[in-house]
Design a protein around this motif. Structure first.
Motif, short mmCIF file in Angstrom:
data_model
loop_
_atom_site.label_atom_id
_atom_site.label_comp_id
_atom_site.label_asym_id
_atom_site.label_seq_id
_atom_site.Cartn_x
_atom_site.Cartn_y
_atom_site.Cartn_z
N TYR A 30 -12.55 -0.50 -3.12
CA TYR A 30 -11.18 -0.72 -2.69
C TYR A 30 -10.97 -2.23 -2.62
N ALA A 31 -10.08 -2.72 -3.47
CA ALA A 31 -9.84 -4.16 -3.59
C ALA A 31 -8.45 -4.47 -3.07
N LEU A 32 -8.40 -5.34 -2.05
CA LEU A 32 -7.13 -5.73 -1.47
C LEU A 32 -6.59 -6.97 -2.16
N THR A 33 -5.32 -6.91 -2.59
CA THR A 33 -4.67 -8.06 -3.20
C THR A 33 -3.38 -8.37 -2.45
N SER A 34 -2.92 -9.60 -2.62
CA SER A 34 -1.66 -10.00 -1.99
C SER A 34 -1.11 -11.22 -2.69
N ASP A 35 0.17 -11.20 -2.97
CA ASP A 35 0.85 -12.39 -3.46
C ASP A 35 2.30 -12.36 -3.02
N ARG A 36 2.99 -13.49 -3.14
CA ARG A 36 4.33 -13.64 -2.62
C ARG A 36 5.34 -12.79 -3.36
N THR A 37 5.12 -12.52 -4.63
CA THR A 37 6.08 -11.77 -5.44
C THR A 37 5.94 -10.27 -5.25
N ILE A 38 4.71 -9.77 -5.34
CA ILE A 38 4.47 -8.33 -5.32
C ILE A 38 4.19 -7.82 -3.92
N GLY A 39 3.64 -8.66 -3.05
CA GLY A 39 3.21 -8.20 -1.74
C GLY A 39 1.79 -7.69 -1.77
N GLY A 40 1.42 -6.90 -0.78
CA GLY A 40 0.05 -6.41 -0.67
C GLY A 40 -0.15 -5.07 -1.36
N ALA A 41 -1.39 -4.86 -1.84
CA ALA A 41 -1.75 -3.60 -2.49
C ALA A 41 -3.25 -3.39 -2.39
N VAL A 42 -3.64 -2.12 -2.35
CA VAL A 42 -5.05 -1.75 -2.41
C VAL A 42 -5.29 -1.09 -3.75
N HIS A 43 -6.20 -1.67 -4.53
CA HIS A 43 -6.52 -1.14 -5.85
C HIS A 43 -7.83 -0.36 -5.78
N VAL A 44 -7.84 0.81 -6.40
CA VAL A 44 -9.04 1.65 -6.46
C VAL A 44 -9.73 1.39 -7.79
N ILE A 45 -10.98 0.92 -7.75
CA ILE A 45 -11.72 0.57 -8.95
C ILE A 45 -12.94 1.46 -9.09
N ASP A 46 -13.09 2.08 -10.25
CA ASP A 46 -14.25 2.93 -10.56
C ASP A 46 -15.34 2.05 -11.15
N LEU A 47 -16.46 1.92 -10.45
CA LEU A 47 -17.54 1.06 -10.94
C LEU A 47 -18.20 1.64 -12.19
N ALA A 48 -18.18 2.95 -12.36
CA ALA A 48 -18.80 3.56 -13.53
C ALA A 48 -18.09 3.19 -14.81
N THR A 49 -16.75 3.11 -14.75
CA THR A 49 -15.97 2.78 -15.94
C THR A 49 -15.44 1.36 -15.92
N ALA A 50 -15.58 0.68 -14.77
CA ALA A 50 -15.07 -0.69 -14.59
C ALA A 50 -13.58 -0.75 -14.87
N ARG A 51 -12.84 0.20 -14.29
CA ARG A 51 -11.40 0.25 -14.50
C ARG A 51 -10.69 0.50 -13.17
N VAL A 52 -9.45 0.00 -13.08
CA VAL A 52 -8.59 0.30 -11.94
C VAL A 52 -7.99 1.68 -12.18
N THR A 53 -8.25 2.61 -11.24
CA THR A 53 -7.81 3.99 -11.42
C THR A 53 -6.62 4.36 -10.54
N GLY A 54 -6.27 3.48 -9.60
CA GLY A 54 -5.14 3.77 -8.74
C GLY A 54 -4.76 2.56 -7.92
#
Length: 356
Positions: free
Chosen positions: A231-255
């Motif tokens: 679970y990767a937390l991001t934040s910026d002034r334009t988009i705001g905050g989000a939690v990204h779900v990353i699958d380590l097996a495929t190395a992709r953001v899945t949600g």
């Protein structure tokens, strides 16, 4: 592609100075149905970071260069340790607390025995530490650093008292915002952000080699790992905050779960069912299964950081006035409401992907 350098080891400097200054915490308890909320005042200015282990809760107090140790069960203050610099981060293993400190003289990692409340060693580092993580067995400590557009991770062998460096890569204004390890300690997860964006760098913790790089784009703030899921937390002034779900097996953001605001930190529940995200005026409660925000904890003052107890039954929420609230979290989410007041948001810059 990220570049890796074999570890170069440096000696540890012993440090035994401990402050004899004490402070009595003001503890109040409120019982409400099956959920108990306890509040106390550390009384040493804003809480910079907090970490909880089975034997102690460690609270970093940057305003007066101290570390407060609390009993994890009673919240009674055990000791206040004076540090040779401002504490910027803290992590806890079974019987040790590791504190990153910065001063005009040097930057370092201080090792504290939580049972004796004594500083047992100091590891000097070449530049300021921006993130800390400790392995599940407590034998390895990882410290993220940045210098001259290059990002590195110092790996400290706690038992052998020596340290080496993993060269992660470089980019314009590159920085390591967070570190995490998978539950077995086999993969080191490095959140890297520069002027062009961010990415999750996956490192084999045994070989110290970069395995994969996952672009995330918005600036990364924090990481939490559950098995093969990050679970990767991001934040910026334009988009705001989000939690990204990353699958380590495929190395992709899945949600992706949008939380808005300007969040700075997260903590994953022990059952891996909920993610608690610290925003500037509340704590968002994210359902990790449904991938949606299901609740929000509000606070009387702006929250600064959050951590779960070692058994996962309590959530420790610290704030910028030096206060600490403790919530029972094994009951239903609906029992977790508190009274918080909104505070002013702060701006974060937008960046594009880093090329490491």
């Amino acid at each position: 592609m990220a570049r890796f350098a074999m570890p170069t080891w440096m000696p540890v400097r012993k440090h035994t100075e401990v402050s004899d200054e004490t402070h009595v915490a003001d503890v109040a308890t409120e019982d409400s149905d099956a959920s108990a909320v306890r509040r106390l005042s550390i009384g040493r200015g804003p809480v910079g970071d907090i970490a909880a282990g089975p034997r102690a809760i460690a609270v970093a107090n940057p305003a007066d260069d101290t570390l407060t140790l609390l009993d994890p069960h009673t919240l009674a203050e055990r000791a206040v340790l004076g540090l040779d610099g401002e504490p910027t981060g803290v992590v806890v293993s079974d019987d040790r607390a590791y504190v990153s400190v910065t001063s005009a003289q040097q930057d370092a990692v201080v090792v504290v025995d939580v049972e004796t409340a004594g500083v047992t060693a100091t590891f000097p580092v070449a530049s300021g530490i921006t993130a800390l993580a400790v392995g599940p067995d407590g034998k390895r400590l990882y410290a993220g650093r940045a210098s001259a557009d290059r990002v590195e991770v110092t790996v400290i062998d706690v038992t052998a008292e020596r340290a080496g460096t993993i060269d992660i890569g470089k980019g314009p204004a590159a920085n390591i915002d967070a570190l995490a390890l998978d539950p077995r300690g086999r993969r080191l997860l490095v959140a890297v952000t520069d002027d062009r964006g961010s990415q999750l760098v996956i490192v084999d913790a045994e070989t110290a080699r970069v395995q994969r790089v996952v672009p995330v784009r918005s600036p990364l703030r924090d990481l939490a790992c559950a098995g093969d899921t990050v679970y990767a937390l991001t934040s910026d002034r334009t988009i705001g905050g989000a939690v990204h779900v990353i699958d380590l097996a495929t190395a992709r953001v899945t949600g992706t779960i949008a939380v808005g605001g300007a969040p700075t930190q997260l903590s994953l529940s022990r059952d891996e069912a909920r993610v608690y995200v610290v925003d500037y005026d509340r704590v968002h409660v994210v359902d990790a299964t449904r991938l949606e925000v299901v609740d929000a904890l509000t606070a009387p003052v702006r929250p600064s950081c959050v951590a779960h107890s070692a058994d996962g039954g309590e959530l420790f929420l610290a704030d910028y006035t030096g206060g600490l609230s403790v919530h029972a979290v094994e009951s239903t989410i609906g029992m977790l409401y508190s009274q918080f007041l909104a505070t002013e948001p702060f701006a974060l810059s937008v960046r594009q992907p880093v090329g490491v």
